[in-house]
Design a protein around this motif. Structure first.
Motif, PDB file in Angstrom:
ATOM      1  N   TYR A  20       0.829  -1.205   0.000  1.00  0.00           N
ATOM      2  CA  TYR A  20       0.000   0.000   0.000  1.00  0.00           C
ATOM      3  C   TYR A  20       0.866   1.260   0.000  1.00  0.00           C
ATOM      4  O   TYR A  20       0.508   2.290  -0.602  1.00  0.00           O
ATOM      5  CB  TYR A  20      -0.903   0.029   1.239  1.00  0.00           C
ATOM      6  N   VAL A  21       2.008   1.189   0.688  1.00  0.00           N
ATOM      7  CA  VAL A  21       2.892   2.362   0.772  1.00  0.00           C
ATOM      8  C   VAL A  21       3.438   2.703  -0.597  1.00  0.00           C
ATOM      9  O   VAL A  21       3.425   3.870  -1.037  1.00  0.00           O
ATOM     10  CB  VAL A  21       4.029   2.102   1.770  1.00  0.00           C
ATOM     11  N   GLY A  44       0.842   4.131  -2.903  1.00  0.00           N
ATOM     12  CA  GLY A  44       0.213   5.363  -2.465  1.00  0.00           C
ATOM     13  C   GLY A  44      -1.206   5.185  -1.955  1.00  0.00           C
ATOM     14  O   GLY A  44      -1.946   6.160  -1.831  1.00  0.00           O
ATOM     15  N   TYR A 104      -2.799   5.162   0.784  1.00  0.00           N
ATOM     16  CA  TYR A 104      -2.606   5.499   2.196  1.00  0.00           C
ATOM     17  C   TYR A 104      -3.835   5.194   3.042  1.00  0.00           C
ATOM     18  O   TYR A 104      -3.730   4.861   4.211  1.00  0.00           O
ATOM     19  CB  TYR A 104      -2.209   6.983   2.339  1.00  0.00           C
ATOM     20  N   ARG A 105      -5.027   5.347   2.464  1.00  0.00           N
ATOM     21  CA  ARG A 105      -6.227   5.120   3.266  1.00  0.00           C
ATOM     22  C   ARG A 105      -6.323   3.656   3.695  1.00  0.00           C
ATOM     23  O   ARG A 105      -6.543   3.353   4.877  1.00  0.00           O
ATOM     24  CB  ARG A 105      -7.481   5.514   2.482  1.00  0.00           C
ATOM     25  N   PHE A 129      -3.926   1.577   3.840  1.00  0.00           N
ATOM     26  CA  PHE A 129      -2.782   1.289   4.704  1.00  0.00           C
ATOM     27  C   PHE A 129      -3.101   1.632   6.161  1.00  0.00           C
ATOM     28  O   PHE A 129      -2.900   0.813   7.067  1.00  0.00           O
ATOM     29  CB  PHE A 129      -1.563   2.083   4.209  1.00  0.00           C
ATOM     30  N   TYR A 130      -3.612   2.832   6.409  1.00  0.00           N
ATOM     31  CA  TYR A 130      -3.860   3.261   7.786  1.00  0.00           C
ATOM     32  C   TYR A 130      -5.068   2.531   8.402  1.00  0.00           C
ATOM     33  O   TYR A 130      -5.078   2.263   9.607  1.00  0.00           O
ATOM     34  CB  TYR A 130      -4.049   4.783   7.844  1.00  0.00           C
ATOM     35  N   VAL A 135      -6.450  10.663   8.023  1.00  0.00           N
ATOM     36  CA  VAL A 135      -6.377  10.068   6.681  1.00  0.00           C
ATOM     37  C   VAL A 135      -7.729   9.482   6.293  1.00  0.00           C
ATOM     38  O   VAL A 135      -8.195   9.633   5.153  1.00  0.00           O
ATOM     39  CB  VAL A 135      -5.280   8.994   6.640  1.00  0.00           C
ATOM     40  N   PRO A 159      -0.668  11.751   3.801  1.00  0.00           N
ATOM     41  CA  PRO A 159       0.721  11.499   4.177  1.00  0.00           C
ATOM     42  C   PRO A 159       1.538  11.044   2.973  1.00  0.00           C
ATOM     43  O   PRO A 159       1.020  10.416   2.050  1.00  0.00           O
ATOM     44  CB  PRO A 159       0.602  10.398   5.228  1.00  0.00           C
ATOM     45  N   ASP A 160       2.819  11.316   3.023  1.00  0.00           N
ATOM     46  CA  ASP A 160       3.703  10.852   1.957  1.00  0.00           C
ATOM     47  C   ASP A 160       4.250   9.467   2.323  1.00  0.00           C
ATOM     48  O   ASP A 160       4.015   8.926   3.398  1.00  0.00           O
ATOM     49  CB  ASP A 160       4.846  11.845   1.740  1.00  0.00           C
ATOM     50  N   GLN A 161       5.035   8.906   1.409  1.00  0.00           N
ATOM     51  CA  GLN A 161       5.551   7.562   1.603  1.00  0.00           C
ATOM     52  C   GLN A 161       6.468   7.471   2.808  1.00  0.00           C
ATOM     53  O   GLN A 161       6.432   6.498   3.553  1.00  0.00           O
ATOM     54  CB  GLN A 161       6.293   7.110   0.325  1.00  0.00           C
ATOM     55  N   MET A 169       4.442   7.273   6.013  1.00  0.00           N
ATOM     56  CA  MET A 169       3.786   5.967   6.128  1.00  0.00           C
ATOM     57  C   MET A 169       4.784   4.887   6.572  1.00  0.00           C
ATOM     58  O   MET A 169       4.474   4.041   7.433  1.00  0.00           O
ATOM     59  CB  MET A 169       3.142   5.581   4.798  1.00  0.00           C
TER      60      MET A 169
END
Length: 298
Positions: free
Chosen positions: A194-195, A198, A200-201, A203-204, A259, A266-268, A271
């Motif tokens: 996921y990182v 991109g 991010y949603r 991922f978190y 997020v 957030p950027d990579q 994360m």
């Protein structure tokens, strides 16, 4: 006169050419258990077959046959039966049947009187004096080995049950198991990339779900049902989680909420840092629990 002579000659000839059965019993009165015998003889067989009850089955019920021997040649059938009686009283040996060819021959019945010769005043003496035998350890082992083995097995079973209850049952939510399971879940999350993509949603969402479940299992806090602010407040009041770990959880959880509601992107690098911080927090959790146990002991 001639008639009498004819009858006499006829009887002589009949006896000369017919089978003759005779029987005899040694004693008519015997003691309890004393061995007696009866003998049956059939003469002048002329190769005729003799049929009778099989061996040890000729005498009636009360007569215990000890030995039954039969011998036969072309002219004579001889049978000797040794027997004993183990009850007092009068017992009858009935007529015993023997079939010679088509002819049936019978013995005469005999009455046997059985008496108890023992007297109340008789003294019973041992043949030998009793001897004291010294038993060795091996003798005691042979005598009692099954009891000893049963006791040992019972003790071993009890010890095994106690050890299993006390040490053997490692709960699925024990600190070590919870830590290892969470680390595996984090590795699975990382493999989803996921990182790198991109996302991010997603991922978190997954990172925080994994973290909440871990806190619930490891620290016994209702992290899976509380809102982020309520959870952070509870952690600070509970003092179970170290301040360093509290900061990690607070930063990542608050950022994750932003997020999810699209209030931050957030950027990579961020994360990756949040992932590493949560992973380190999971690994450090055992120290929090050790400190908590020490505090409880004090």
């Amino acid at each position: 006169m001639k008639k009498l002579l004819f009858i006499f000659c006829f009887l002589i000839c009949a006896n000369a050419f017919s089978q003759i059965l005779s029987s005899s019993v040694e004693k008519k009165t015997i003691a309890l258990g004393e061995v007696n015998h009866i003998v049956i003889t059939i003469n002048n067989l002329k190769n005729e077959k003799v049929s009778a009850a099989p061996e040890n089955e000729l005498l009636p019920f009360h007569f215990e046959e000890v030995k039954d021997s039969i011998s036969q040649n072309p002219d004579i059938y001889y049978r000797r039966i040794e027997f004993a009686v183990f009850e007092e009283g009068k017992f009858t040996i009935p007529e015993l049947e023997f079939k010679v060819g088509e002819k049936v021959l019978k013995t005469i019945p005999y009455e046997i009187d059985v008496i108890n010769t023992a007297q109340k005043t008789d003294q019973i003496k041992d043949i030998m004096n009793n001897k004291n035998v010294k038993l060795e350890a091996t003798d005691y082992w042979e005598l009692y080995k099954f009891y000893i083995l049963a006791v040992i097995a019972a003790i071993a079973l009890i010890i095994s049950i106690v050890m299993f209850v006390k040490y053997g049952r490692k709960s699925k939510d024990s600190p070590v198991v919870a830590t290892n399971q969470t680390l595996k879940e984090l590795d699975s999350l990382k493999k989803k990339k996921y990182v790198e993509s991109g996302n991010y949603r997603s991922f978190y969402v997954e990172l925080i779900d994994i973290s909440r479940n871990f806190i619930a299992k490891q620290y016994r806090l209702p992290a899976d049902v509380l809102l982020t602010d309520d959870l952070i407040d509870l952690m600070k009041k509970n003092n179970t989680i170290s301040q360093e770990n509290e900061r990690v959880v607070e930063d990542v959880f608050l950022r994750g909420d932003l997020v999810k509601f699209a209030k931050t992107f957030p950027d990579q690098q961020t994360m990756e840092k949040d992932f590493a911080d949560i992973r380190d927090f999971v690994k450090r959790s055992s120290k929090d629990l050790e400190f908590e146990n020490l505090r409880k002991d004090v």
